[in-house]
Design a protein around this motif. Structure first.
Motif, mmCIF file in Angstrom:
data_model
loop_
_atom_site.group_PDB
_atom_site.id
_atom_site.type_symbol
_atom_site.label_atom_id
_atom_site.label_comp_id
_atom_site.label_asym_id
_atom_site.label_seq_id
_atom_site.Cartn_x
_atom_site.Cartn_y
_atom_site.Cartn_z
ATOM 1 N N ASP A 187 0.818 -1.217 0.000
ATOM 2 C CA ASP A 187 0.000 0.000 0.000
ATOM 3 C C ASP A 187 0.852 1.267 0.000
ATOM 4 O OD1 ASP A 187 -2.377 1.430 -0.032
ATOM 5 O OD2 ASP A 187 -2.535 1.488 2.158
ATOM 6 N N LEU A 188 1.774 1.344 -0.959
ATOM 7 C CA LEU A 188 2.659 2.499 -1.052
ATOM 8 C C LEU A 188 1.966 3.644 -1.789
ATOM 9 C CD1 LEU A 188 5.966 0.642 -1.987
ATOM 10 C CD2 LEU A 188 5.298 1.539 0.259
ATOM 11 N N PRO A 189 2.256 4.876 -1.405
ATOM 12 C CA PRO A 189 1.632 6.013 -2.098
ATOM 13 C C PRO A 189 2.201 6.175 -3.493
ATOM 14 C CG PRO A 189 3.321 6.779 -0.592
ATOM 15 C CD PRO A 189 3.184 5.294 -0.354
ATOM 16 N N VAL A 190 1.535 6.974 -4.307
ATOM 17 C CA VAL A 190 2.110 7.330 -5.602
ATOM 18 C C VAL A 190 3.457 7.980 -5.354
ATOM 19 C CG1 VAL A 190 1.844 8.767 -7.656
ATOM 20 C CG2 VAL A 190 -0.141 7.592 -6.693
ATOM 21 N N LEU A 191 4.460 7.524 -6.075
ATOM 22 C CA LEU A 191 5.843 7.920 -5.796
ATOM 23 C C LEU A 191 6.051 9.426 -5.912
ATOM 24 C CD1 LEU A 191 8.718 6.897 -5.194
ATOM 25 C CD2 LEU A 191 9.098 6.843 -7.657
ATOM 26 N N LYS A 192 6.564 10.001 -4.833
ATOM 27 C CA LYS A 192 6.982 11.398 -4.846
ATOM 28 C C LYS A 192 8.494 11.524 -4.657
ATOM 29 C CE LYS A 192 2.594 13.237 -3.106
ATOM 30 N NZ LYS A 192 1.918 13.982 -1.999
ATOM 31 N N GLN A 193 9.053 10.557 -3.927
ATOM 32 C CA GLN A 193 10.493 10.567 -3.683
ATOM 33 C C GLN A 193 10.981 9.137 -3.492
ATOM 34 O OE1 GLN A 193 11.876 12.652 -0.132
ATOM 35 N NE2 GLN A 193 13.549 13.541 -1.299
ATOM 36 N N ALA A 194 11.883 8.684 -4.350
ATOM 37 C CA ALA A 194 12.413 7.329 -4.242
ATOM 38 C C ALA A 194 13.306 7.196 -3.013
ATOM 39 C CB ALA A 194 13.205 6.984 -5.499
ATOM 40 N N MET A 195 13.483 5.972 -2.552
ATOM 41 C CA MET A 195 14.289 5.732 -1.359
ATOM 42 C C MET A 195 15.697 6.302 -1.494
ATOM 43 S SD MET A 195 13.326 1.808 -0.258
ATOM 44 C CE MET A 195 14.183 1.891 1.314
ATOM 45 N N MET A 196 16.264 6.191 -2.681
ATOM 46 C CA MET A 196 17.644 6.632 -2.870
ATOM 47 C C MET A 196 17.795 8.141 -2.736
ATOM 48 S SD MET A 196 18.001 5.819 -6.923
ATOM 49 C CE MET A 196 16.799 6.378 -8.126
ATOM 50 N N TRP A 233 16.553 7.174 6.368
ATOM 51 C CA TRP A 233 15.574 6.130 6.094
ATOM 52 C C TRP A 233 14.681 5.845 7.292
ATOM 53 C CZ3 TRP A 233 17.503 1.624 2.513
ATOM 54 C CH2 TRP A 233 17.817 2.175 1.249
ATOM 55 N N SER A 234 15.007 6.381 8.452
ATOM 56 C CA SER A 234 14.129 6.204 9.604
ATOM 57 C C SER A 234 12.811 6.948 9.424
ATOM 58 C CB SER A 234 14.820 6.674 10.891
ATOM 59 O OG SER A 234 15.001 8.091 10.876
ATOM 60 N N THR A 235 12.774 7.864 8.466
ATOM 61 C CA THR A 235 11.540 8.607 8.176
ATOM 62 C C THR A 235 10.631 7.848 7.211
ATOM 63 O OG1 THR A 235 12.535 9.816 6.312
ATOM 64 C CG2 THR A 235 12.777 10.781 8.503
ATOM 65 N N LEU A 236 11.122 6.749 6.642
ATOM 66 C CA LEU A 236 10.355 5.980 5.674
ATOM 67 C C LEU A 236 9.458 4.965 6.380
ATOM 68 C CD1 LEU A 236 13.207 5.212 3.111
ATOM 69 C CD2 LEU A 236 11.327 6.840 2.811
ATOM 70 N N PRO A 237 8.374 4.523 5.718
ATOM 71 C CA PRO A 237 7.550 3.462 6.302
ATOM 72 C C PRO A 237 8.380 2.202 6.538
ATOM 73 C CG PRO A 237 6.435 4.483 4.432
ATOM 74 C CD PRO A 237 7.838 5.011 4.434
ATOM 75 N N GLU A 238 8.200 1.574 7.694
ATOM 76 C CA GLU A 238 8.994 0.389 8.025
ATOM 77 C C GLU A 238 8.788 -0.725 7.007
ATOM 78 O OE1 GLU A 238 9.745 -2.765 11.696
ATOM 79 O OE2 GLU A 238 8.325 -1.111 11.924
ATOM 80 N N ARG A 239 7.564 -0.853 6.483
ATOM 81 C CA ARG A 239 7.288 -1.916 5.523
ATOM 82 C C ARG A 239 8.121 -1.738 4.251
ATOM 83 N NH1 ARG A 239 3.331 1.817 5.347
ATOM 84 N NH2 ARG A 239 2.389 2.462 3.353
ATOM 85 N N LEU A 240 8.410 -0.483 3.896
ATOM 86 C CA LEU A 240 9.222 -0.217 2.710
ATOM 87 C C LEU A 240 10.681 -0.575 2.961
ATOM 88 C CD1 LEU A 240 9.459 0.937 -0.154
ATOM 89 C CD2 LEU A 240 9.682 3.221 0.863
ATOM 90 N N VAL A 241 11.185 -0.228 4.135
ATOM 91 C CA VAL A 241 12.575 -0.542 4.478
ATOM 92 C C VAL A 241 12.772 -2.053 4.548
ATOM 93 C CG1 VAL A 241 14.389 -0.285 6.217
ATOM 94 C CG2 VAL A 241 12.862 1.639 5.705
ATOM 95 N N ARG A 242 11.822 -2.762 5.148
ATOM 96 C CA ARG A 242 11.925 -4.227 5.255
ATOM 97 C C ARG A 242 11.840 -4.874 3.869
ATOM 98 N NH1 ARG A 242 13.853 -2.891 8.983
ATOM 99 N NH2 ARG A 242 13.183 -2.928 11.160
ATOM 100 N N ASP A 274 9.593 1.450 -8.799
ATOM 101 C CA ASP A 274 10.341 2.706 -8.737
ATOM 102 C C ASP A 274 10.651 3.174 -7.323
ATOM 103 O OD1 ASP A 274 10.483 2.903 -11.476
ATOM 104 O OD2 ASP A 274 8.788 4.282 -11.665
ATOM 105 N N HIS A 275 10.001 2.628 -6.313
ATOM 106 C CA HIS A 275 10.277 3.061 -4.942
ATOM 107 C C HIS A 275 11.676 2.661 -4.474
ATOM 108 C CE1 HIS A 275 6.121 4.314 -4.101
ATOM 109 N NE2 HIS A 275 6.591 4.824 -2.995
ATOM 110 N N PHE A 276 12.231 1.582 -5.025
ATOM 111 C CA PHE A 276 13.473 1.035 -4.495
ATOM 112 C C PHE A 276 14.698 1.556 -5.247
ATOM 113 C CE2 PHE A 276 10.069 -2.045 -3.702
ATOM 114 C CZ PHE A 276 10.155 -2.130 -2.324
ATOM 115 N N PRO A 277 15.846 1.636 -4.547
ATOM 116 C CA PRO A 277 17.077 2.122 -5.192
ATOM 117 C C PRO A 277 17.537 1.175 -6.302
ATOM 118 C CG PRO A 277 17.283 2.090 -2.787
ATOM 119 C CD PRO A 277 16.033 1.349 -3.115
ATOM 120 N N LEU A 278 18.180 1.737 -7.302
ATOM 121 C CA LEU A 278 18.710 0.907 -8.386
ATOM 122 C C LEU A 278 19.736 -0.095 -7.865
ATOM 123 C CD1 LEU A 278 19.185 3.553 -11.244
ATOM 124 C CD2 LEU A 278 17.307 1.913 -10.930
ATOM 125 N N SER A 279 20.484 0.283 -6.824
ATOM 126 C CA SER A 279 21.493 -0.629 -6.277
ATOM 127 C C SER A 279 20.870 -1.899 -5.708
ATOM 128 C CB SER A 279 22.295 0.084 -5.183
ATOM 129 O OG SER A 279 21.437 0.526 -4.132
#
Length: 202
Positions: free
Chosen positions: A53-62, A67-76, A107-112
């Protein structure tokens, strides 16, 4: 089907689901593919746009420094992606193209996190083309993010007649098709995994 290995050597697979429609045929395809992967001793983590349930992308993780400001489900989810050996994308096509929920999720995740992995495409449609128009676009997208798709694409035409709602195959094409896909995915994924173990990455 691919030959079973020990738990130590089992490939770790992240399976992306491409649909956010309700109801969605994606669920039955995902159950079938996941069952086939588990039966051949793969570890499968499912990335479902319904559950993440991620929002429409406004800023990619990279692009996020803390990253502590990101949703935990995204980091996991990113941790699972980094640890994976390969990616399997299960997708239909919306307007003959990649479903927006899928491209948003990718697109939410870093290319690396995608680097030096292979991917496989399982596509489907209610009609005779099996989602191949979206698959061709997915192949280009997956290559650009760093996970090159294997040559084989498993297309499922007339999906509601090919699989039950529980993901049980209703024709011989399903078992043979997913078997070929997994065999080829294993060959490429193991080659890259073993090379990384021996020499690291460039």
């Amino acid at each position: 089907m691919a030959v079973k290995e020990t738990a130590k050597d089992a490939l770790k697979i992240v399976m992306y689901l491409g649909s956010n429609r309700n109801p969605r045929a994606c669920s039955r395809v995902a159950k079938f593919v996941q069952n086939a992967l588990v039966k051949t001793n793969h570890e499968v983590t499912v990335f479902d746009p319904w559950e993440l349930d991620l929002p429409v992308l406004k800023q990619a993780m990279m692009m996020v420094k803390d990253w502590s400001t990101l949703p935990e489900r995204l980091v996991r989810a990113n941790e699972a992606l980094v640890a994976s050996d390969a990616i399997v994308v299960v997708s239909g096509e919306y307007n003959h193209s990649i479903p927006p929920a899928l491209s948003n999720l990718i697109d939410h995740f870093p290319l690396s996190s995608y680097a030096f992995k292979v991917s496989a495409i399982v596509c489907y449609s209610p009609g005779p083309y099996g989602g191949m128009r979206a698959a061709m676009q997915l192949r280009a997208m997956l290559g650009e993010i760093g996970t090159v798709s294997i040559p084989n694409i498993f297309g499922i035409p007339r999906v509601t007649g090919a699989l039950s709602e529980e993901g049980e195959p209703l024709n011989d094409h399903m078992e043979s098709g997913v078997g070929k896909l997994i065999t080829q995915l294993d060959w490429y994924a193991k080659a890259i995994r073993d090379r990384k173990r021996e020499n690291g990455t460039p």
